[in-house]
Write a protein that holds these residues in place. Structure first.
Motif, short mmCIF file in Angstrom:
data_model
loop_
_atom_site.label_atom_id
_atom_site.label_comp_id
_atom_site.label_asym_id
_atom_site.label_seq_id
_atom_site.Cartn_x
_atom_site.Cartn_y
_atom_site.Cartn_z
N LEU A 135 0.95 -1.35 -0.09
CA LEU A 135 -0.06 0.06 0.01
C LEU A 135 0.61 1.09 0.03
O LEU A 135 0.42 2.34 0.26
N ARG A 136 2.30 1.16 -0.29
CA ARG A 136 2.83 2.30 -0.23
C ARG A 136 2.44 3.34 -1.23
O ARG A 136 2.12 2.76 -2.44
N GLY A 137 2.40 4.61 -1.06
CA GLY A 137 2.07 5.74 -1.80
C GLY A 137 0.49 5.99 -1.99
O GLY A 137 0.26 6.83 -2.76
N VAL A 138 -0.34 5.01 -1.32
CA VAL A 138 -1.88 5.29 -1.37
C VAL A 138 -1.85 6.70 -0.55
O VAL A 138 -1.49 7.11 0.29
N GLN A 139 -2.95 7.49 -1.30
CA GLN A 139 -3.06 8.97 -0.85
C GLN A 139 -4.60 8.84 -0.32
O GLN A 139 -5.63 8.32 -0.62
N ALA A 140 -4.92 9.95 0.59
CA ALA A 140 -6.04 10.32 1.27
C ALA A 140 -7.16 10.46 0.14
O ALA A 140 -6.89 11.17 -0.63
N GLY A 141 -8.19 9.73 0.15
CA GLY A 141 -9.35 10.04 -0.82
C GLY A 141 -9.37 9.02 -2.04
O GLY A 141 -10.28 8.96 -2.66
N GLN A 142 -8.23 8.33 -2.03
CA GLN A 142 -8.10 7.17 -3.32
C GLN A 142 -9.09 6.10 -2.81
O GLN A 142 -9.34 5.93 -1.63
N ARG A 143 -9.36 5.28 -3.89
CA ARG A 143 -10.21 4.24 -3.67
C ARG A 143 -9.23 2.92 -3.67
O ARG A 143 -8.66 2.84 -4.75
N VAL A 144 -9.54 2.04 -2.68
CA VAL A 144 -8.52 0.79 -2.56
C VAL A 144 -9.53 -0.24 -2.45
O VAL A 144 -10.52 -0.26 -1.66
N LEU A 145 -9.33 -1.35 -3.26
CA LEU A 145 -9.77 -2.46 -3.23
C LEU A 145 -8.98 -3.56 -2.76
O LEU A 145 -7.91 -3.79 -3.18
N VAL A 146 -9.50 -4.35 -1.70
CA VAL A 146 -8.61 -5.50 -1.04
C VAL A 146 -9.43 -6.86 -1.43
O VAL A 146 -10.53 -6.98 -0.97
N LEU A 147 -8.59 -7.58 -2.20
CA LEU A 147 -9.28 -8.85 -2.49
C LEU A 147 -8.49 -9.80 -1.67
O LEU A 147 -7.37 -9.75 -1.28
N GLY A 148 -9.44 -10.75 -0.95
CA GLY A 148 -9.11 -11.53 0.14
C GLY A 148 -9.15 -10.79 1.32
O GLY A 148 -8.10 -10.90 2.33
N ALA A 149 -9.95 -9.81 1.64
CA ALA A 149 -9.90 -9.15 2.74
C ALA A 149 -9.89 -9.62 4.05
O ALA A 149 -9.75 -9.16 5.15
N GLY A 150 -10.42 -10.92 3.96
CA GLY A 150 -10.68 -11.47 5.38
C GLY A 150 -9.65 -12.50 5.66
O GLY A 150 -9.65 -13.15 7.06
#
Length: 314
Positions: A135-150
């Protein structure tokens, strides 16, 4: 000492070994807990065969004891060690954490976060470190999808992305929906009912089940798809070819595929310690097994029944 003993791939037993001696730059740990993930299964079985060429042992495992995530107490200091003392509570990675004692290089250790148990701390290093690097470089307000989130990496991915200010969507199976919601995901898709929709600035793919084409179409132009791993390949490469194909695809598309080769370093684990102590991340511990049932813990993970991170308590 009691330990899980592995002399060849595909076979391990619960038995006894001599207590190891720390070498230069190492410490002896009294192990309190060890995390379990699919990587442990791969090294127990020697599959995909690719892992044998990556330094873990060609004909048999280099380490007689499986397990890599670890938390414990420093019992003995090896030569040229600075920054740690006998009695320090630490967490990180080593070779052979499915035992009462293990030797760990200090370069792969950090001080255990205050306010959490050894069991929780052992659930952090590999999975949390992988999510943090992905997740390096993720900025506030961006949309992130996590597959296998559990799962192990995914549960940290949801929390770290939220801590970075992202809008987070998690995808998981029915039994894990409650956990993913509790971790702070803004949206949750149960993939057994309906797959995710929309487009995202970053996709953290911890499941490996979607095609590169599907992932690209769900990513905005200039966005990233971070490939954490795949459990859908054969015995030779184990799905690693997907990462290789993605590098070729990068030449032709406006999204960027990033096959993640995560690093295990004390400073990364220390970043996680800060996030945990700030309350931004909480280890999502699922089933806890005693050391004598460590192989059952590995089977539990391999069967994909894990909700959060499975841990062996010593």
């Amino acid at each position: 000492m009691k330990a899980v003993v592995q002399r060849r791939y595909g076979s391990a037993v619960f038995g006894e070994l001599a207590v190891p001696v720390p070498g230069k730059g190492e410490v002896l740990l009294e192990v309190r807990a060890a995390g379990v993930d699919m990587g442990v299964w791969h090294l127990l079985e020697g599959k995909p065969y690719l892992v044998r060429f990556l330094g873990f042992g060609f004909r048999g495992p280099k380490s007689p004891v499986p397990g890599r995530d670890v938390s414990g107490v420093v019992k003995e200091i090896g030569p040229d060690v600075t920054g740690f003392e006998v009695g320090d509570e630490v967490f990180g990675t080593c070779e052979g954490s499915f035992a009462e004692y293990a030797v760990a290089p200090v370069s792969r250790l950090a001080r255990k976060p205050a306010g959490i148990s050894f069991t929780e701390a052992a659930a952090v290093p590999i999975s949390g470190g992988t999510a943090l690097q992905g997740l390096r470089g993720v900025q506030a307000g961006q949309r992130v999808l996590v597959l296998g989130a559990g799962g192990g990496v995914g549960s940290y991915g949801v929390q770290i992305a939220k801590a970075l200010g992202a809008h987070v969507t998690g995808v998981c199976s029915t039994s894990k929906v409650g956990l993913v919601r509790s971790l702070g995901a803004d949206e949750v898709f149960d993939h057994t009912v309906a797959d995710f929709t929309g487009t995202y600035d970053l996709i953290l793919d911890c499941g490996g089940g979607r095609t590169l084409s599907r992932l690209r179409k769900a990513t905005v132009e200039g966005g990233r798809v971070v490939l954490v791993g795949a459990e859908t390949g054969g015995a030779v490469t184990g799905g690693f070819e997907k990462s290789l194909f993605s590098l070729v695809l990068n030449l032709f598309v406006k999204q960027k595929f990033v096959p993640l080769m995560s690093q295990e370093r004390g400073e990364i684990f220390d970043e996680l310690r800060v996030l945990i102590e700030a309350g931004d991340v909480k280890p999502a511990v699922g089933e806890v097994f005693p050391l004598s049932e460590a192989l059952d813990a590995v089977d539990h993970v391999y069967s994909r029944r894990s909700i959060g991170k499975t841990v062996v308590a010593i």
